[in-house]
Design a protein around this motif. Structure first.
Motif, PDB file in Angstrom:
ATOM      1  N   ASN A   1       0.835  -1.436  -0.015  1.00 39.27           N
ATOM      2  CA  ASN A   1      -0.068  -0.180  -0.038  1.00 39.27           C
ATOM      3  C   ASN A   1       0.911   1.210  -0.249  1.00 39.27           C
ATOM      4  OD1 ASN A   1      -2.460  -1.411   0.080  1.00 39.27           O
ATOM      5  ND2 ASN A   1      -2.582  -1.744   2.191  1.00 39.27           N
ATOM      6  N   CYS A   2       1.996   1.306   0.856  1.00 34.35           N
ATOM      7  CA  CYS A   2       2.791   2.585   0.888  1.00 34.35           C
ATOM      8  C   CYS A   2       3.499   2.587  -0.368  1.00 34.35           C
ATOM      9  CB  CYS A   2       3.878   2.215   2.011  1.00 34.35           C
ATOM     10  SG  CYS A   2       3.108   2.523   3.512  1.00 34.35           S
ATOM     11  N   ALA A   3       3.983   1.534  -1.140  1.00 36.57           N
ATOM     12  CA  ALA A   3       4.539   1.647  -2.467  1.00 36.57           C
ATOM     13  C   ALA A   3       3.566   2.123  -3.635  1.00 36.57           C
ATOM     14  CB  ALA A   3       5.184   0.271  -2.973  1.00 36.57           C
ATOM     15  N   VAL A   4       2.497   1.571  -3.478  1.00 37.28           N
ATOM     16  CA  VAL A   4       1.221   1.961  -4.358  1.00 37.28           C
ATOM     17  C   VAL A   4       1.011   3.619  -4.338  1.00 37.28           C
ATOM     18  CG1 VAL A   4      -1.026   1.891  -5.216  1.00 37.28           C
ATOM     19  CG2 VAL A   4       0.287  -0.004  -4.836  1.00 37.28           C
ATOM     20  N   HIS A   5       1.064   4.028  -2.840  1.00 36.22           N
ATOM     21  CA  HIS A   5       0.846   5.442  -2.554  1.00 36.22           C
ATOM     22  C   HIS A   5       2.118   6.337  -3.188  1.00 36.22           C
ATOM     23  CE1 HIS A   5      -0.550   8.960  -0.363  1.00 36.22           C
ATOM     24  NE2 HIS A   5       0.492   9.190   0.441  1.00 36.22           N
ATOM     25  N   LEU A   6       3.214   5.824  -3.068  1.00 35.75           N
ATOM     26  CA  LEU A   6       4.202   6.845  -3.209  1.00 35.75           C
ATOM     27  C   LEU A   6       4.413   6.716  -4.848  1.00 35.75           C
ATOM     28  CD1 LEU A   6       7.234   5.922  -0.797  1.00 35.75           C
ATOM     29  CD2 LEU A   6       5.693   7.762  -0.832  1.00 35.75           C
ATOM     30  N   VAL A   7       3.988   5.724  -5.567  1.00 34.85           N
ATOM     31  CA  VAL A   7       4.133   5.675  -7.103  1.00 34.85           C
ATOM     32  C   VAL A   7       3.263   6.487  -7.233  1.00 34.85           C
ATOM     33  CG1 VAL A   7       2.751   3.518  -7.548  1.00 34.85           C
ATOM     34  CG2 VAL A   7       4.949   4.242  -8.850  1.00 34.85           C
ATOM     35  N   SER A   8       1.951   6.677  -6.727  1.00 34.24           N
ATOM     36  CA  SER A   8       0.839   7.504  -7.456  1.00 34.24           C
ATOM     37  C   SER A   8       1.292   8.930  -7.228  1.00 34.24           C
ATOM     38  CB  SER A   8      -0.488   7.120  -6.460  1.00 34.24           C
ATOM     39  OG  SER A   8      -0.854   5.928  -6.749  1.00 34.24           O
ATOM     40  N   ILE A   9       1.958   9.432  -6.014  1.00 32.78           N
ATOM     41  CA  ILE A   9       2.365  10.577  -5.967  1.00 32.78           C
ATOM     42  C   ILE A   9       3.724  10.983  -6.862  1.00 32.78           C
ATOM     43  CG2 ILE A   9       3.756  12.164  -4.435  1.00 32.78           C
ATOM     44  CD1 ILE A   9       2.491  10.766  -1.957  1.00 32.78           C
ATOM     45  N   SER A  10       4.390   9.818  -7.476  1.00 31.64           N
ATOM     46  CA  SER A  10       5.391  10.169  -8.260  1.00 31.64           C
ATOM     47  C   SER A  10       4.787  10.482  -9.653  1.00 31.64           C
ATOM     48  CB  SER A  10       6.476   9.062  -8.514  1.00 31.64           C
ATOM     49  OG  SER A  10       6.980   8.760  -7.104  1.00 31.64           O
ATOM     50  N   CYS A  11       3.673   9.796  -9.913  1.00 31.08           N
ATOM     51  CA  CYS A  11       2.918   9.904 -11.207  1.00 31.08           C
ATOM     52  C   CYS A  11       2.328  11.265 -11.088  1.00 31.08           C
ATOM     53  CB  CYS A  11       1.895   8.825 -11.494  1.00 31.08           C
ATOM     54  SG  CYS A  11       2.466   7.278 -11.555  1.00 31.08           S
ATOM     55  N   ILE A  12       1.843  11.786 -10.164  1.00 26.92           N
ATOM     56  CA  ILE A  12       1.054  13.211 -10.089  1.00 26.92           C
ATOM     57  C   ILE A  12       2.467  14.199 -10.189  1.00 26.92           C
ATOM     58  CG2 ILE A  12      -0.064  14.712  -8.526  1.00 26.92           C
ATOM     59  CD1 ILE A  12      -1.565  12.313  -7.525  1.00 26.92           C
ATOM     60  N   GLN A  13       3.547  13.906  -9.650  1.00 19.94           N
ATOM     61  CA  GLN A  13       4.508  14.876  -9.658  1.00 19.94           C
ATOM     62  C   GLN A  13       4.984  15.089 -11.029  1.00 19.94           C
ATOM     63  OE1 GLN A  13       7.186  13.363  -6.863  1.00 19.94           O
ATOM     64  NE2 GLN A  13       6.828  14.919  -5.272  1.00 19.94           N
ATOM     65  N   LEU A  14       5.171  13.952 -11.763  1.00 21.96           N
ATOM     66  CA  LEU A  14       5.633  13.944 -13.242  1.00 21.96           C
ATOM     67  C   LEU A  14       4.612  14.597 -14.004  1.00 21.96           C
ATOM     68  CD1 LEU A  14       7.308  10.574 -13.597  1.00 21.96           C
ATOM     69  CD2 LEU A  14       8.391  12.561 -13.627  1.00 21.96           C
ATOM     70  N   GLN A  15       3.327  14.362 -13.988  1.00 23.96           N
ATOM     71  CA  GLN A  15       2.258  14.680 -14.792  1.00 23.96           C
ATOM     72  C   GLN A  15       2.337  16.214 -14.574  1.00 23.96           C
ATOM     73  OE1 GLN A  15      -1.779  13.582 -13.612  1.00 23.96           O
ATOM     74  NE2 GLN A  15      -2.486  14.267 -15.541  1.00 23.96           N
ATOM     75  N   SER A  16       2.309  16.700 -13.429  1.00 30.70           N
ATOM     76  CA  SER A  16       2.369  18.103 -12.848  1.00 30.70           C
ATOM     77  C   SER A  16       3.510  18.956 -13.672  1.00 30.70           C
ATOM     78  CB  SER A  16       2.193  18.413 -11.398  1.00 30.70           C
ATOM     79  OG  SER A  16       1.179  17.799 -10.940  1.00 30.70           O
ATOM     80  N   ALA A  17       4.712  18.404 -13.667  1.00 32.14           N
ATOM     81  CA  ALA A  17       5.848  19.013 -14.106  1.00 32.14           C
ATOM     82  C   ALA A  17       5.632  19.066 -15.695  1.00 32.14           C
ATOM     83  CB  ALA A  17       7.221  18.070 -13.773  1.00 32.14           C
ATOM     84  N   LEU A  18       5.340  17.877 -16.495  1.00 29.02           N
ATOM     85  CA  LEU A  18       5.048  18.003 -17.816  1.00 29.02           C
ATOM     86  C   LEU A  18       4.056  18.813 -18.456  1.00 29.02           C
ATOM     87  CD1 LEU A  18       5.406  14.247 -18.971  1.00 29.02           C
ATOM     88  CD2 LEU A  18       7.024  15.968 -19.366  1.00 29.02           C
ATOM     89  N   LEU A  19       2.770  18.964 -17.524  1.00 21.91           N
ATOM     90  CA  LEU A  19       1.862  19.761 -18.081  1.00 21.91           C
ATOM     91  C   LEU A  19       2.287  21.238 -17.711  1.00 21.91           C
ATOM     92  CD1 LEU A  19      -1.026  17.926 -16.505  1.00 21.91           C
ATOM     93  CD2 LEU A  19      -0.567  18.158 -19.053  1.00 21.91           C
ATOM     94  N   GLY A  20       3.031  21.551 -16.595  1.00 19.12           N
ATOM     95  CA  GLY A  20       3.430  23.004 -16.324  1.00 19.12           C
ATOM     96  C   GLY A  20       4.515  23.154 -17.593  1.00 19.12           C
ATOM     97  N   SER A  21       5.314  22.371 -17.973  1.00 19.55           N
ATOM     98  CA  SER A  21       6.163  22.690 -19.092  1.00 19.55           C
ATOM     99  C   SER A  21       5.568  23.032 -20.334  1.00 19.55           C
ATOM    100  CB  SER A  21       7.350  21.660 -19.357  1.00 19.55           C
ATOM    101  OG  SER A  21       7.902  21.448 -17.842  1.00 19.55           O
ATOM    102  N   LEU A  22       4.582  22.310 -20.670  1.00 18.61           N
ATOM    103  CA  LEU A  22       3.786  22.552 -21.844  1.00 18.61           C
ATOM    104  C   LEU A  22       3.177  23.620 -22.133  1.00 18.61           C
ATOM    105  CD1 LEU A  22       2.322  18.703 -22.511  1.00 18.61           C
ATOM    106  CD2 LEU A  22       4.052  20.008 -23.960  1.00 18.61           C
TER     107      LEU A  22
END
Length: 489
Positions: free
Chosen positions: A336-357
């Motif tokens: 559960n902790c791994a899924v939670h952290l990987v979800s946060i990582s996905c949100i961070q990458l998505q936010s960074a890419l969308l902000g750059s675009l």
């Protein structure tokens, strides 16, 4: 040297395994169950206090019943440890029948609880509501205290050990219940003053045990039973998930890779890894431990079967059952902790890419807009960003799958021998087939994206020139072109 340090054997199988009432030796209890957790805590805490930021503003935590109970309990543990240490020192120098391991463990107790009081006071001054170091120490020391508590009662009431000090038993009875109380109190974080509350730091105020077990979410489940949740109710957030923080962290690394004199080849992947590597490393580490913990219950089942036929020590059955439960429980928490952290990582990458675009879209010149139309930009936002997010979600699993295959193959080889190669052969055959099917799917997906881009470009042309279409009555021909593109899609 060991005989001078310990009064008995450090590890004796006849005392711990081949007996109806198992227990550890006093040397093992003093060194492993007391001294080792205290030494680890002292080392980690010194590093934590050194790296702790100095308070930039005077916002100490208010006095509450929770904080008072924590400090009073720690003070009680410190006083009890000092009294017991004084008794041990007296017995060491005058009676000469106390081992040096007991002297070391008692002194380390005093030093540890003194550091705990110092940490609690410093956290109150700085404004830290919870400490991961203290929470982990109370968890480990409470588990060790259960064994020590049981051992003290066994020595007195079952073995009738005369060598056991009466002060040692009294100390055990009055000391370890307060340790268990401190473990329960560590679940609840201290409260901040209302004037210094920040929504961006709500998740930082959640205790370690509540964070790994997700108990902090129970409040919102209870609220959702009474009413529908709104955005105002879901105020829990962390500064690491805000778009401003995520994009600034990525932009710093991205600008560094854009320097031609330092990096002749621009790498988006390395910019992402340098910006968000702690989260990805933590996810991979948790998945590896989860894969290893998931293999423990099947191995223990073999011991349970052997116990039911050949073993006559009844306590081993309970021991194996408890180990199976503990391994499965820890594996689920890690998962559960791994899924939670990987979800946060996905949100961070998505936010960074969308902000750059979005930033690039605002700074694009007229010539660049002719080359990259709105359809291409829309595909980047809706499709390519999702692909990167999906890859991040599967990246950690992709790294741990080879380890899992090797471990399972090795364990199966120990039980069924050469027959294990049949399963390996099936994996080797299915891997190229699945890779070919996925490549075909990606090709069709790319063609579909091209058709969508062309259709979106056509719709933009129609909307921009709607007056001309109405003037020359070109609605039907253009509607046919759009329908054709939609059919191709």
């Amino acid at each position: 040297m060991i005989e001078k340090f310990c009064s008995n054997k450090f590890w004796d199988l006849n005392q711990t395994w081949y007996t109806q009432v198992p227990q550890f030796s006093s040397c093992f209890e003093d060194t492993i169950l007391v001294s080792l957790p205290c030494l680890l805590f002292c080392f980690i805490l010194c590093l934590h206090l050194y790296l702790l930021e100095k308070p930039v503003s005077h916002n100490p935590l208010p006095w509450t019943w929770l904080s008072i109970c924590k400090i009073v309990s720690s003070l009680y543990l410190l006083i009890a440890s000092c009294v017991f240490c004084a008794i041990i020192i007296y017995e060491t120098y005058f009676s000469h029948n106390v081992s040096y391991s007991s002297l070391l463990s008692s002194c380390l107790r005093v030093a540890t609880f003194f550091l705990i009081l110092l940490t609690m006071w410093r956290h109150r001054v700085v404004g830290v509501t919870t400490s991961v170091t203290l929470s982990i120490f109370w968890i480990i020391f409470s588990l060790c205290s259960i064994i020590l508590y049981r051992s003290a009662f066994i020595k007195v009431f079952i073995f009738n050990s005369e060598s056991t000090l009466e002060a040692n038993f009294i100390f055990t009875v009055v000391f370890y219940p307060v340790v268990f109380l401190q473990f329960v109190l560590s679940i609840f974080p201290d409260k901040r003053r209302f004037s210094v509350l920040q929504e961006s730091k709500v998740m930082e105020d959640v205790s370690f045990l509540a964070s790994v077990t997700f108990m902090w979410f129970l409040k919102f489940i209870y609220i959702s039973r009474k009413k529908l949740l709104s955005v105002e109710d879901l105020y829990f957030s962390t500064i690491h998930m805000t778009a401003k923080t995520v994009y600034s962290s990525f932009e710093k690394q991205w600008k560094y890779y854009l320097l031609p004199e330092k990096h002749p080849e621009i790498s988006l992947l390395w910019a992402f890894l340098k910006a968000f590597w702690p989260w990805l490393v933590a996810v991979v580490f948790l998945w590896i431990i989860f894969d290893v913990a998931l293999l423990i219950p099947p191995l223990l089942l073999d011991r349970v079967i052997d116990f039911s036929t050949n073993d006559f020590y009844s306590w081993r059955g309970y021991f194996y059952a408890f180990l199976i439960f503990l391994a499965d429980f820890l594996a689920k928490i890690l998962s559960n902790c791994a899924v939670h952290l990987v979800s946060i990582s996905c949100i961070q990458l998505q936010s960074a890419l969308l902000g750059s675009l979005f930033r690039k879209n605002l700074h694009m010149s007229t010539a660049a807009r002719k080359e990259y139309n709105s359809g291409t930009l829309m595909s980047l936002v809706t499709v390519d960003v999702k692909r990167v997010q999906w890859f991040t979600l599967q990246f950690s699993v992709l790294l741990t799958v080879p380890l899992k295959i090797v471990l399972i193959t090795y364990i199966m080889w120990q039980y069924i021998g050469v027959s294990t190669l049949s399963g390996v052969a099936v994996m080797l055959v299915l891997f190229p087939a699945s890779y070919y099917v996925s490549r075909v799917g990606w090709k069709f997906s790319d063609k579909q994206m091209e058709v969508k881009d062309h259709r979106l470009k056509l719709m933009n042309e129609i909307l921009n020139g709607i007056k001309i279409l109405k003037l020359y009555a070109w609605e039907i021909p253009f509607a046919g072109r759009v329908s054709k593109q939609e059919w191709m899609n």
